[in-house]
Structure formats: structure tokens, C-alpha cells
Design a protein around this motif. Structure first.
Motif, PDB file in Angstrom:
ATOM      1  N   ALA A  44       0.870  -1.018  -0.015  1.00  0.00           N
ATOM      2  CA  ALA A  44      -0.033   0.085   0.175  1.00  0.00           C
ATOM      3  C   ALA A  44       0.864   1.230   0.113  1.00  0.00           C
ATOM      4  O   ALA A  44       0.743   2.046  -0.772  1.00  0.00           O
ATOM      5  N   GLY A  45       1.978   1.339   0.746  1.00  0.00           N
ATOM      6  CA  GLY A  45       2.987   2.248   0.748  1.00  0.00           C
ATOM      7  C   GLY A  45       3.467   2.678  -0.433  1.00  0.00           C
ATOM      8  O   GLY A  45       3.518   3.869  -0.848  1.00  0.00           O
ATOM      9  N   ARG A  46       3.881   1.730  -1.244  1.00  0.00           N
ATOM     10  CA  ARG A  46       4.561   1.739  -2.595  1.00  0.00           C
ATOM     11  C   ARG A  46       3.520   2.375  -3.605  1.00  0.00           C
ATOM     12  O   ARG A  46       3.780   3.034  -4.373  1.00  0.00           O
ATOM     13  N   ALA A  47       2.185   1.607  -3.377  1.00  0.00           N
ATOM     14  CA  ALA A  47       1.204   2.056  -4.228  1.00  0.00           C
ATOM     15  C   ALA A  47       0.875   3.551  -4.103  1.00  0.00           C
ATOM     16  O   ALA A  47       0.819   4.396  -5.232  1.00  0.00           O
ATOM     17  N   ILE A  48       0.656   4.111  -3.015  1.00  0.00           N
ATOM     18  CA  ILE A  48       0.333   5.503  -2.718  1.00  0.00           C
ATOM     19  C   ILE A  48       1.680   6.361  -3.070  1.00  0.00           C
ATOM     20  O   ILE A  48       1.293   7.416  -3.626  1.00  0.00           O
ATOM     21  N   ALA A  49       2.790   5.927  -2.814  1.00  0.00           N
ATOM     22  CA  ALA A  49       4.031   6.717  -3.368  1.00  0.00           C
ATOM     23  C   ALA A  49       4.173   6.897  -4.955  1.00  0.00           C
ATOM     24  O   ALA A  49       3.904   7.856  -5.479  1.00  0.00           O
TER      25      ALA A  49
END
Length: 414
Positions: A80-85
Motif C-alpha cells: 500500500a505504501g509503494r502504491a500511494i507513493a
């Protein structure tokens, strides 16, 4: 009858009445036609004022809750963190692309001469200084007094404070974070009720504004609206086409393979104007020809539908550019940079909102940040149905591309 249809009918009736006054009633010069315009103008302005009233606190509440929830998800889930970034990067890039090609398009295909100012009616707001970046200029955006900044309509300072506050909320204890986010979510819900009341009166306000615009500029107003539709549609199509080479390079997939996989979801998006309605087709494409693992798409696609509207920043920014062109407002590099940043940030605040509300909560702050009059926005909302089709198609295309890119990156890193 849906609100969109009622607003569109009000626009047509208002423009028709205004054009009739301009052609056969003497327009706004005086006489009985001038009296009608004199009555309609304050009605339209009063409705527009009611629409602007909840905008600043609503943007703040939505940004705080959205940023806090996104930051929490990024900290607790690596994918999720990579996606939001990735979403944040692509939203900013898309807005930057629009800032480059939008002025070029308006130079090559300018607003019809008779339509300049046709949809505006913003007295005294036709000139914005070309402010160059400097230490003093940058320090001016630091929200030393956020309440004062909000009261003075300094959108950039309010957005910056909301970002800082939202990330701070994500760092406090879970129980207190839940209390704060719950409060701001309740505040946003209440403000959305107010917006809903104002939008219920939209046909009256749009009719009054359209009548005044038609009486002032005659047929030039209709020409401006048609030109505006074509301009925004072309921006959305350009951003969508840029997704294809991006996914080919970063997602390591053939162009034809991705195009064929995306087509069913795009067709649903075109016909429904809904990313959520396209989700089953996106899942099917991810499980099939896009070859995206279930663990990736089960996280990325729901997040993308909620947070990642790649056409929103460029289209909304170019709405502001179009309004500026109609009013003859000069925009320098400083205003364009502010527009790009605000467009990318506020797109996160429109999570799950109806399209009528989204148009104002995302476009209004950009106009205010760039010093562009907002009087034309209600009339542009009335014809937003056609651009919204191409917005949705672009968003769905980018959602599937993001899932493929993130899954390939995850596979290569494993």
C-alpha cells in the motif's frame, strides 16, 4: 430526474433566455431586458457565494482524514505504501504535463474571440501579477496563522497546513488518531450536507448565471462552452495516451497486449462514468492478460479507485487555465507551479464524493491558489458530463497500469 440533467436543462434555458435578451431585448444596456439581468445577477452571485462558503473547511477536513488514512496504510502495509507513493508521483507528473500542453493548446486553439470573458463576470479580478519565486515569496506560503489564512482564502497555506497536520495525526496513538479522524470525518460529512443543499438549488443558480452570461455575450457563450468541452476532452485523451508508453516501459508488457486487456474495463467506464462499476472488469484483466498477482491487485486496485484519479489534476488544472484565458488573466510560472502542486494534492481529498461535489472541491482550490476567478465554474459544471466520460476512461486505464507496474516491480525485487 438526476441533478446533472436538471443543471444541464437550466443551463440551456438560461443561455437561451440570455441570448434572446442580447439579440432582441437590448441586452444589459438598459430597458426591460436590463431589469431582468439586474434581478438575475444577484441571484446567481448569491448561489455562487453559498457554494464557496464551505469550500475551505471542507478541503481541510477531507485532506486531513485522507492524508492520515493514507499515511497509516502506507506504514502498516508495504505494498500500500509503494502504491500511494506511485500515485502521488504520477498525479504530480500528470498535472505538470497539463501545465505544459494546456497553454500550448490554448495558444494554437485559442478561446473564441467573442467568448473572452463570456462566462466570467468577475469585476476587478482580470489581472494577476507574474510573481517570481523568491525567498519572501516562498515564506509567504508558510501558514503562520492557519485560521487567518483560511479566512483570507489563502488556499495554498491551508493545504500545506492540512498536509502537515494529517501526517502528524498519523503519528499519534491509534485511539487518539481515531478520535481526531472521526471528528474531521464528521465535520466533512456535515459540510457535504451543506454543499448538497446548495447543489439542490443549482438549477436556479445556474439558470441565473447562464442568463447573465448569455445576455452579455450572446451566442459567444455557447461557443465558449463547446470550445471548453473539446479542450478538456483533448487533455484527458492526451493524459490517457501517455499511460500506454509508461506501462510498456515500467510494466514490461507489450502495447497491444495491454490495450486489449484494458478495453473491456474502458468500455464499461465509458458507458457508466464509474470506476467502481469497472472494477470487476479490471480484476478480470489483472487475473488474465495483465498477469497481476492476486496479492497485488487486491490491494492496488481498491486503493487506486479511491485515491488515484490520474485525469483529475490535469483536467482540473486546465479548467483553471481555461477560465484564466476567458478572463484575460495572465499566468506566470509561479502560478503554474502552485496550480500543479495544489491540483495533485487536492485530488486526494475527493475520495468517494459525487462528481458534482468533486468538481468544486478539486477545481475551486486550484483557481483560488492561482488567482483565477471562480464565477464560471457553475456553468462549466453543467457541461461536465462529456469530459467526465473521458476522465473516467483515463482513470480506469491508469489504475490497471499501476497494478501491472507495481506487480512487476515486486516480482523483480523478490
Amino acid at each position: 430526474m438526476s441533478l446533472t440533467v436538471r443543471i444541464l436543462i437550466a443551463l440551456v434555458l438560461g443561455l437561451g433566455s440570455g441570448i434572446a435578451l442580447a439579440e432582441w431585448g437590448g441586452g444589459v444596456a438598459g430597458g426591460w431586458a436590463g431589469d431582468i439581468v439586474a434581478v438575475a445577477q444577484p441571484i446567481g452571485k448569491a448561489w455562487l457565494g453559498g457554494l464557496q462558503m464551505p469550500l475551505i473547511p471542507l478541503i481541510f477536513a477531507l485532506l486531513v482524514t485522507g492524508i492520515a488514512q493514507a499515511a497509516t496504510s502506507a506504514r502498516t502495509n508495504f505494498m500500500a505504501g509503494r502504491a500511494i507513493a506511485l500515485f502521488a508521483i504520477l498525479l504530480t507528473v500528470a498535472a505538470a504535463v497539463a501545465a505544459l500542453i494546456g497553454p500550448l493548446m490554448l495558444h494554437l486553439w485559442p478561446v473564441p474571440p467573442g467568448a473572452v470573458g463570456a462566462l466570467a463576470g468577475a469585476d476587478g479580478l482580470s489581472e494577476v501579477p507574474d510573481v517570481g519565486p523568491s525567498a519572501e515569496w516562498l515564506l509567504g506560503f508558510i501558514p503562520i496563522n492557519p485560521i487567518k489564512s483560511a479566512s483570507e482564502g489563502q488556499v495554498v497555506a491551508v493545504v500545506l497546513f492540512a498536509l502537515i497536520f494529517g501526517f502528524a495525526v498519523a503519528r499519534i496513538a491509534p485511539d487518539r488518531r481515531a478520535q481526531l479522524t472521526g471528528f474531521f470525518q464528521a465535520l466533512a460529512d456535515a459540510l457535504l450536507v451543506v454543499v448538497g443543499w446548495v447543489l439542490w438549488l443549482a438549477p436556479i443558480g445556474v439558470f441565473a448565471l447562464a442568463l447573465v452570461a448569455g445576455a452579455r455575450s450572446g451566442l459567444a457563450t455557447a461557443g465558449a462552452l463547446l470550445h471548453y468541452i473539446g479542450f478538456i476532452v483533448l487533455i484527458c485523451v492526451a493524459v490517457t495516451l501517455l499511460v500506454y508508453p509508461m506501462v510498456v516501459v515500467a510494466g514490461r508488457i507489450g502495447l497491444g497486449r495491454f490495450a486489449r486487456a484494458a478495453l473491456p474495463a474502458q468500455a464499461i467506464a465509458f458507458s457508466t462514468q464509474s470506476s467502481i462499476a469497472s472494477l470487476p472488469a479490471m480484476i478480470q484483466a489483472s487475473d488474465g492478460p495483465l498477469d497481476v498477482r492476486e496479492t497485488t491487485r487486491s490491494i492496488v486496485l481498491p486503493l487506486a479507485i479511491s485515491l488515484f484519479r490520474i485525469t483529475s489534476p490535469p483536467a482540473n488544472l486546465d479548467v483553471a487555465l481555461y477560465v484564466a484565458a476567458m478572463n484575460g488573466v495572465p499566468l506566470g510560472p509561479a502560478q503554474l507551479v502552485m496550480g500543479v502542486l495544489v491540483a495533485a494534492i487536492v485530488s486526494l481529498s475527493a475520495v468517494g464524493l459525487p462528481s458534482q461535489i468533486t468538481f468544486f472541491t478539486t477545481t475551486g482550490p486550484i483557481c483560488l491558489a492561482m488567482g483565477v476567478p471562480v464565477e464560471a465554474l457553475p456553468l462549466l459544471l453543467a457541461v461536465e458530463t462529456v469530459p467526465d466520460i473521458f476522465r473516467t476512461v483515463g482513470n480506469v486505464t491508469a489504475d490497471m497500469a499501476a497494478a501491472r507496474i507495481l506487480d512487476r516491480r515486486e516480482t523483480l525485487a523478490a
